[in-house]
Design a protein around this motif. Structure first.
Motif, short mmCIF file in Angstrom:
data_model
loop_
_atom_site.label_atom_id
_atom_site.label_comp_id
_atom_site.label_asym_id
_atom_site.label_seq_id
_atom_site.Cartn_x
_atom_site.Cartn_y
_atom_site.Cartn_z
N LYS A 188 12.97 51.96 9.56
CA LYS A 188 13.57 50.82 9.88
C LYS A 188 13.26 49.51 8.78
CE LYS A 188 13.94 50.86 15.04
NZ LYS A 188 13.18 50.13 16.35
N PHE A 189 11.79 49.49 8.34
CA PHE A 189 11.38 48.77 7.02
C PHE A 189 12.40 49.04 5.90
CE2 PHE A 189 8.59 47.35 3.73
CZ PHE A 189 8.33 45.96 4.20
N ARG A 190 12.58 50.20 5.69
CA ARG A 190 13.23 50.74 4.53
C ARG A 190 14.59 50.14 4.54
NH1 ARG A 190 13.95 55.49 1.05
NH2 ARG A 190 11.99 56.39 2.03
N GLU A 191 15.22 50.08 5.81
CA GLU A 191 16.64 49.41 5.92
C GLU A 191 16.39 47.92 5.67
OE1 GLU A 191 17.79 50.60 9.77
OE2 GLU A 191 18.02 52.81 9.23
N GLU A 192 15.48 47.52 5.95
CA GLU A 192 15.19 45.98 5.92
C GLU A 192 14.93 45.68 4.35
OE1 GLU A 192 15.04 41.84 6.85
OE2 GLU A 192 15.47 43.57 8.30
N VAL A 193 14.14 46.57 3.60
CA VAL A 193 14.02 46.14 2.35
C VAL A 193 15.61 46.23 1.60
CG1 VAL A 193 12.67 47.36 0.31
CG2 VAL A 193 11.75 46.95 2.29
#
Length: 379
Positions: A261-266
């Motif tokens: 999820k954090f990867r997608e946000e980045v």
């Protein structure tokens, strides 16, 4: 552990003609008329810089008359203004343009910009031109780095006896004289700033600033990481920026590799129309792909804060660099010797090192006493 902290006073000791504050300011003004002035780096029309310094000087009496008190922004500028008044008010009737320390001109510049409503990028560009002219003057066509040839052998032995040597100077004289490692806590002429270093973290981002510059290696020192501003708090902020940014981006890069999820946000950040947001996203991705790549942190302030044992302070004025003394006072130092130039410095240093002073761990020695001990001379 035995540490030494030195400032520009040692350069003045070995050449009191060219490296005193008045001479550095005078050389800035004179350099503006040189045919070989590096206007392609500093400012297109050097006369504008010379004229601007004159205009800033004309505001000094207004500043000392409390006419600029309402134009300070934040506690750092208020403290810097208070120190400025303390430094110059008693002699304001006889002040000349060269009597104002150059770093104090940054304060005048900022106050004038606040008064006139001049904002960035104009305020920043003017300050950067002033800084480059200052560095050009200090470097003095390379003569600065020749001062070590005047060191007597007894002084070289004195320098070599310390476990750690710290300096606020940008030159390499101590290294050249002794071969010891020296911590440059305000930067070093031999170390380029990140924006001018091709393989730096900053230049791994898509908008790499290096692509907009043509580096003239004949003036490499003008691209250095040398810090110069009007108060210690601003210097400390710049010093800490890299360390704090490295810690933050390391945590986020770790999350980027483990949290989908954090990867997608980045990825969303990296594609944002806002340049700052996009660079933030790209920075995390760069760090994740290059774990050993760091934002340059070459000011060694953590090393200064972690000192213990004894420290001697030579040639460092109590003005401007309050952050240094605060760090020493809160460190594990058990004994401090300050070599003073005049009695008033002792009064200021006691206020800057209250813990050491209170615990009777602070000793004052006339600087002349030390220099007289190095009785061997070198031509």
């Amino acid at each position: 552990m035995k540490s030494l902290l030195v400032g520009n006073g040692i350069n003045i000791q070995f050449d009191n003609t060219n490296y005193s504050s008045p001479q550095i300011v005078l050389r800035i003004l004179k350099n503006c008329t040189r045919n070989d002035f590096p206007s392609h780096i500093i400012i297109d029309d050097p006369y504008l810089l010379k004229n601007y310094l004159g205009l800033l000087f004309l505001e000094v009496r207004e500043i000392l008359a409390d006419k600029y008190d309402s134009y300070t922004f934040g506690s750092a500028e208020k403290l810097a203004l208070s120190a400025f008044k303390k430094k110059y008010k008693a002699v304001h009737e006889t002040l000349r343009i060269t009597d104002i320390g150059f770093e104090d001109y940054y304060l005048i510049h900022d106050l004038v910009c606040h008064k006139t409503g001049t904002k960035n990028p104009e305020q920043y560009y003017a300050r950067e031109s002033m800084k480059a002219a200052y560095l050009y003057s200090i470097y003095n066509d390379g003569k600065l780095n020749q001062l070590h040839k005047r060191y007597p052998s007894s002084f070289v032995e004195y320098l070599s006896a310390f476990d750690c040597v710290f300096t606020t100077n940008y030159d390499s004289n101590i290294e050249l004289a002794t071969g010891v490692n020296v911590y440059h806590i305000h930067g070093h002429f031999d170390q380029k700033s990140d924006v001018y270093t091709a393989n730096s973290f900053r230049n791994h981002l898509p908008d790499a600033p290096i692509q907009n510059y043509v580096i003239d290696e004949n003036f490499y020192y003008l691209y250095s990481n040398a810090l110069s501003t009007h108060c210690g708090e601003y210097k400390e902020f710049q010093i800490k920026q890299s360390s704090q940014a490295n810690k933050a981006i390391e945590r986020m890069a770790s999350a980027y590799t483990t949290d989908q999820k954090f990867r997608e946000e980045v990825e969303r950040w990296a594609n944002d129309d806002n340049l700052l947001t996009a660079n933030f996203g790209h920075g995390i991705k760069v760090k994740a792909a290059n774990p050993d790549l760091h934002i340059s942190d070459d000011y060694h302030f953590d090393a200064l804060k972690s000192i213990e044992g004894s420290i001697e302070i030579l040639g460092l004025s109590p003005w401007n660099d309050f952050h240094i003394f605060e760090s020493i006072d809160s460190s594990a130092v058990s004994n401090c010797i300050y070599y003073y130039f005049n009695d008033y410095e002792c009064y200021e240093i006691k206020n800057l090192l209250p813990t050491l002073s209170k615990n009777d761990q602070l000793k004052f020695v006339p600087a002349n006493t030390l220099w007289e001990g190095f009785n061997e001379t070198k031509s």
